[in-house]
Design a protein around this motif. Structure first.
Motif, PDB file in Angstrom:
ATOM      1  N   ASP A 142      -9.623  -3.096   2.815  1.00 37.74           N
ATOM      2  CA  ASP A 142      -8.441  -2.417   2.306  1.00 37.74           C
ATOM      3  C   ASP A 142      -7.688  -3.396   1.403  1.00 37.74           C
ATOM      4  OD1 ASP A 142      -5.942  -1.303   1.865  1.00 37.74           O
ATOM      5  OD2 ASP A 142      -5.850  -0.357   3.831  1.00 37.74           O
ATOM      6  N   THR A 143      -7.688  -3.110   0.097  1.00 38.18           N
ATOM      7  CA  THR A 143      -7.122  -4.060  -0.867  1.00 38.18           C
ATOM      8  C   THR A 143      -5.650  -4.315  -0.614  1.00 38.18           C
ATOM      9  OG1 THR A 143      -8.703  -3.265  -2.512  1.00 38.18           O
ATOM     10  CG2 THR A 143      -6.835  -4.559  -3.317  1.00 38.18           C
ATOM     11  N   LEU A 144      -4.883  -3.267  -0.330  1.00 40.26           N
ATOM     12  CA  LEU A 144      -3.449  -3.433  -0.117  1.00 40.26           C
ATOM     13  C   LEU A 144      -3.175  -4.257   1.135  1.00 40.26           C
ATOM     14  CD1 LEU A 144      -0.588  -2.755  -0.999  1.00 40.26           C
ATOM     15  CD2 LEU A 144      -0.719  -0.652   0.363  1.00 40.26           C
ATOM     16  N   ALA A 145      -3.883  -3.951   2.228  1.00 42.06           N
ATOM     17  CA  ALA A 145      -3.697  -4.716   3.460  1.00 42.06           C
ATOM     18  C   ALA A 145      -4.144  -6.166   3.269  1.00 42.06           C
ATOM     19  CB  ALA A 145      -4.474  -4.072   4.605  1.00 42.06           C
ATOM     20  N   MET A 146      -5.197  -6.364   2.504  1.00 39.80           N
ATOM     21  CA  MET A 146      -5.707  -7.712   2.244  1.00 39.80           C
ATOM     22  C   MET A 146      -4.688  -8.531   1.462  1.00 39.80           C
ATOM     23  SD  MET A 146      -8.426  -9.580   2.752  1.00 39.80           S
ATOM     24  CE  MET A 146      -9.497 -10.845   2.092  1.00 39.80           C
ATOM     25  N   SER A 147      -4.134  -7.956   0.406  1.00 38.33           N
ATOM     26  CA  SER A 147      -3.167  -8.685  -0.419  1.00 38.33           C
ATOM     27  C   SER A 147      -1.893  -8.974   0.361  1.00 38.33           C
ATOM     28  CB  SER A 147      -2.845  -7.883  -1.683  1.00 38.33           C
ATOM     29  OG  SER A 147      -2.269  -6.620  -1.357  1.00 38.33           O
ATOM     30  N   HIS A 148      -1.449  -8.009   1.174  1.00 32.85           N
ATOM     31  CA  HIS A 148      -0.267  -8.232   1.999  1.00 32.85           C
ATOM     32  C   HIS A 148      -0.541  -9.317   3.032  1.00 32.85           C
ATOM     33  CE1 HIS A 148       2.684  -7.406   5.240  1.00 32.85           C
ATOM     34  NE2 HIS A 148       3.470  -7.110   4.224  1.00 32.85           N
ATOM     35  N   GLY A 149      -1.747  -9.307   3.592  1.00 32.47           N
ATOM     36  CA  GLY A 149      -2.091 -10.339   4.562  1.00 32.47           C
ATOM     37  C   GLY A 149      -2.119 -11.722   3.947  1.00 32.47           C
ATOM     38  N   VAL A 150      -2.650 -11.838   2.730  1.00 36.22           N
ATOM     39  CA  VAL A 150      -2.715 -13.139   2.060  1.00 36.22           C
ATOM     40  C   VAL A 150      -1.306 -13.679   1.814  1.00 36.22           C
ATOM     41  CG1 VAL A 150      -3.337 -14.293  -0.096  1.00 36.22           C
ATOM     42  CG2 VAL A 150      -4.959 -12.752   1.004  1.00 36.22           C
ATOM     43  N   THR A 151      -0.408 -12.837   1.338  1.00 40.19           N
ATOM     44  CA  THR A 151       0.953 -13.299   1.055  1.00 40.19           C
ATOM     45  C   THR A 151       1.684 -13.697   2.339  1.00 40.19           C
ATOM     46  OG1 THR A 151       1.658 -10.964   1.019  1.00 40.19           O
ATOM     47  CG2 THR A 151       1.213 -12.020  -1.095  1.00 40.19           C
ATOM     48  N   LEU A 153       8.386  -8.608   1.834  1.00 40.84           N
ATOM     49  CA  LEU A 153       7.104  -8.184   1.273  1.00 40.84           C
ATOM     50  C   LEU A 153       6.819  -6.704   1.479  1.00 40.84           C
ATOM     51  CD1 LEU A 153       4.954 -11.239   2.403  1.00 40.84           C
ATOM     52  CD2 LEU A 153       5.861 -10.793   0.124  1.00 40.84           C
ATOM     53  N   ARG A 154       7.809  -5.971   1.973  1.00 40.20           N
ATOM     54  CA  ARG A 154       7.581  -4.539   2.238  1.00 40.20           C
ATOM     55  C   ARG A 154       7.239  -3.796   0.943  1.00 40.20           C
ATOM     56  NH1 ARG A 154       8.952  -2.099   6.791  1.00 40.20           N
ATOM     57  NH2 ARG A 154      10.472  -3.732   7.293  1.00 40.20           N
ATOM     58  N   GLU A 155       7.927  -4.147  -0.139  1.00 30.40           N
ATOM     59  CA  GLU A 155       7.632  -3.552  -1.446  1.00 30.40           C
ATOM     60  C   GLU A 155       6.837  -4.571  -2.256  1.00 30.40           C
ATOM     61  OE1 GLU A 155       8.202  -0.540  -2.416  1.00 30.40           O
ATOM     62  OE2 GLU A 155       9.274   0.036  -0.574  1.00 30.40           O
TER      63      GLU A 155
END
Length: 229
Positions: A28-37, A199-201
């Protein structure tokens, strides 16, 4: 230590992420990017704030009450309080970040518990009271003495007599940018929002900022405590 933070960040984590992509090639790209940040923020907090603040507190409380001055006592106390707070929030960020990167969701309850929001409900008065109690308890553990802890707390408001050891301790504590670290930690505590709220938005500048923080933390970690070959 057989496995250091260097090994975890630069060896084991990349291998685990590679294995994860082999098992699940379409994350999941969105979950992945949020996880990285989130992970970048967690590691950044730990290396840039928790480690130096804990070192300052440990040096101050273990230095003995005979070497205390008012400024040293306050810096040690604030260093311990702030290190405990950011250790809690860094733990929440790191776990949530790993969850996003590896594809296992971390519940809000777990995140709020790790970051102390579960106990304070975002109220400053409750957070302050909890941190003060935790700081006194941690001071007792560091000094292993009720008397030494009491003398340290007393020195916050009642300056002890100046001695050669207290002057040397003050000079030692004021070096290595300890004052700057405490000011930065206080500013972060007061002015910055909670990581999850921040990071919510999603926004490119937020991701860039988190990656820059991680890069600085990784550089400091590598140069200050490089693994022994």
């Amino acid at each position: 230590m057989l496995v250091s933070l260097h090994h975890l960040l630069f060896v084991l984590l990349p291998l685990a992420l590679a294995a994860r992509h082999i098992i699940r090639p379409r994350p999941d790209t969105l979950a992945m990017s949020h996880g990285v940040t989130r992970f970048c923020l967690g590691v950044g907090k730990w290396v840039l704030l928790v480690d130096p603040l804990w070192h300052l507190a440990d040096m101050t409380f273990r230095g003995g009450p005979e070497s205390l001055g008012t400024s040293v006592a306050w810096m040690g106390f604030l260093g311990l309080l702030l290190s405990l707070h950011f250790a809690a929030t860094a733990a929440g960020d790191t776990l949530a970040g790993l969850g996003g990167m590896f594809g296992f969701p971390v519940s809000d309850l777990v995140q709020e518990t790790l970051s102390l929001r579960r106990f304070t409900q975002g109220k400053w008065l409750r957070l302050t009271a909890l941190l003060l109690a935790a700081t006194v308890l941690a001071a007792l553990l560091l000094t292993a003495s009720f008397n030494d802890t009491w003398l340290h707390l007393k020195a916050l408001f009642s300056p002890p007599a100046r001695t050669a050891s207290s002057v040397l301790q003050q000079a030692r504590v004021r070096t290595d940018f300890h004052v700057l670290t405490i000011v930065a930690a206080l500013a972060s505590l007061v002015a910055l929002p909670h990581s999850r709220d921040f990071l919510r938005e999603p926004a490119p500048w937020k991701a860039t900022l988190c990656i820059l923080i991680f890069t600085l933390a990784a550089a400091m970690l590598w140069t200050h405590a490089a693994p022994v070959s």
